[in-house]
Design a protein around this motif. Sequence first.
Motif, PDB file in Angstrom:
ATOM      1  N   GLY A   1      14.979   7.301 -17.963  1.00 15.08           N
ATOM      2  CA  GLY A   1      15.380   5.933 -18.364  1.00 15.08           C
ATOM      3  C   GLY A   1      16.625   5.106 -18.057  1.00 15.08           C
ATOM      4  N   ASN A   2      17.374   5.757 -16.993  1.00 13.92           N
ATOM      5  CA  ASN A   2      18.360   5.513 -16.070  1.00 13.92           C
ATOM      6  C   ASN A   2      17.916   4.278 -15.212  1.00 13.92           C
ATOM      7  N   LEU A   3      18.816   3.228 -15.230  1.00 11.21           N
ATOM      8  CA  LEU A   3      18.528   1.975 -14.132  1.00 11.21           C
ATOM      9  C   LEU A   3      18.929   2.696 -12.739  1.00 11.21           C
ATOM     10  N   ILE A   4      18.042   2.780 -11.762  1.00 12.59           N
ATOM     11  CA  ILE A   4      18.123   3.113 -10.349  1.00 12.59           C
ATOM     12  C   ILE A   4      18.394   1.910  -9.431  1.00 12.59           C
ATOM     13  N   SER A   5      17.458   0.904  -9.699  1.00  8.14           N
ATOM     14  CA  SER A   5      17.828  -0.408  -8.802  1.00  8.14           C
ATOM     15  C   SER A   5      16.900  -1.748  -9.590  1.00  8.14           C
ATOM     16  N   ASN A   6      17.613  -2.787  -8.927  1.00  6.54           N
ATOM     17  CA  ASN A   6      17.077  -3.888  -9.619  1.00  6.54           C
ATOM     18  C   ASN A   6      16.929  -5.074  -8.550  1.00  6.54           C
ATOM     19  N   SER A   7      16.018  -5.972  -9.052  1.00  5.20           N
ATOM     20  CA  SER A   7      15.870  -6.958  -7.933  1.00  5.20           C
ATOM     21  C   SER A   7      15.543  -8.404  -8.733  1.00  5.20           C
ATOM     22  N   GLU A   8      15.763  -9.427  -8.021  1.00 10.58           N
ATOM     23  CA  GLU A   8      15.125 -10.698  -8.662  1.00 10.58           C
ATOM     24  C   GLU A   8      14.548 -11.475  -7.595  1.00 10.58           C
ATOM     25  N   GLY A   9      13.454 -12.529  -8.086  1.00  3.92           N
ATOM     26  CA  GLY A   9      12.838 -13.501  -7.221  1.00  3.92           C
ATOM     27  C   GLY A   9      12.961 -14.591  -7.783  1.00  3.92           C
ATOM     28  N   ILE A  10      12.860 -15.778  -7.146  1.00  5.34           N
ATOM     29  CA  ILE A  10      12.867 -17.048  -7.468  1.00  5.34           C
ATOM     30  C   ILE A  10      11.807 -17.966  -6.808  1.00  5.34           C
TER      31      ILE A  10
ATOM     32  N   LEU B   1      10.257   3.592  -2.355  1.00  6.81           N
ATOM     33  CA  LEU B   1       9.948   4.285  -1.244  1.00  6.81           C
ATOM     34  C   LEU B   1      11.169   5.231  -0.955  1.00  6.81           C
ATOM     35  N   GLN B   2      12.326   5.077  -1.181  1.00 10.85           N
ATOM     36  CA  GLN B   2      13.481   5.878  -1.028  1.00 10.85           C
ATOM     37  C   GLN B   2      13.549   7.169  -1.854  1.00 10.85           C
ATOM     38  N   GLU B   3      13.272   6.646  -3.265  1.00 13.56           N
ATOM     39  CA  GLU B   3      13.293   7.582  -4.271  1.00 13.56           C
ATOM     40  C   GLU B   3      12.100   8.480  -4.410  1.00 13.56           C
ATOM     41  N   PHE B   4      11.167   8.047  -3.761  1.00 18.74           N
ATOM     42  CA  PHE B   4       9.873   8.990  -3.636  1.00 18.74           C
ATOM     43  C   PHE B   4       9.778   9.733  -2.459  1.00 18.74           C
ATOM     44  N   ASN B   5      10.599   9.540  -1.698  1.00 16.04           N
ATOM     45  CA  ASN B   5      11.054  10.316  -0.185  1.00 16.04           C
ATOM     46  C   ASN B   5       9.802   9.939   0.510  1.00 16.04           C
TER      47      ASN B   5
ATOM     48  N   PRO C   1       0.756  -1.092  -0.129  1.00 18.32           N
ATOM     49  CA  PRO C   1      -0.032   0.149   0.020  1.00 18.32           C
ATOM     50  C   PRO C   1       0.739   1.276   0.033  1.00 18.32           C
ATOM     51  N   LEU C   2       1.313   1.658  -1.177  1.00 17.02           N
ATOM     52  CA  LEU C   2       2.196   3.012  -1.179  1.00 17.02           C
ATOM     53  C   LEU C   2       1.238   4.016  -1.705  1.00 17.02           C
TER      54      LEU C   2
ATOM     55  N   ALA D   1      11.461  -6.790  -3.025  1.00 17.38           N
ATOM     56  CA  ALA D   1      12.823  -6.342  -2.681  1.00 17.38           C
ATOM     57  C   ALA D   1      12.890  -5.055  -3.202  1.00 17.38           C
ATOM     58  N   LEU D   2      12.456  -4.665  -4.266  1.00 22.43           N
ATOM     59  CA  LEU D   2      12.169  -3.422  -4.948  1.00 22.43           C
ATOM     60  C   LEU D   2      11.660  -2.226  -4.382  1.00 22.43           C
TER      61      LEU D   2
END
Length: 195
Positions: free
Chosen positions: A124-133, A188-192, A25-26, A182-183
């Motif tokens: 269009g710059n990569l800020i963060s990435n994550s993965e899930g299995i 949250l951080q980028e949107f303050n 819930p953001l 994970a992302l």
Amino acid sequence: MTRPILTIASSNPKKVAEIEAMLGPLPIEVHKQPQDMNVEETGETYFENALLKGTATARETNSWTIADDSGLEVDALNGAPGIYSARFAQSNEEKLKKILNQLGDTPYRSARFCSAMVLCNPEGNLISNSEGICWGELLKHPAYPNGEFESIFWVREAKCTYGELSKEQLTKLGSRGKAARALAPHLLQEFNLTS
């Protein structure tokens, strides 16, 4: 106060709603990508394909963007179909028939759903990435009709197939759900929006 806008790099309303729910819930406004956008997935990994979609969508919409790419990897098939899962066959029925024929009666049916997810800024710059299995095994027959790989992928933790997972279980156990969770802190951080 205007809520920040986040675009999900997909024109599939179901997938957009699914990722939105997985993020939690953001206080953000979630949009889907323009209907006429079609980014060719020429990458050699899930991450590369997700980044192609994320970069293109962010620049097209001038908004923060999340993109993902997923696939099924079967150990007995040396990780196939992997990044080619969506293009493994023309229809869902053909996909199931092909993979079950390739596996035959082998008892070695361990498999996993893998997802890579990226967060790109409006440039269009990569800020963060994550993965899930999500680990599981393949049944010899679909658990229900008209399904895709999800109908034969048994998730032992949930005691059901991937396609039968509830929304809550998808967020907790699903590969895309794990990647989204994970992302979320980076978003949250980028949107303050951190407390």
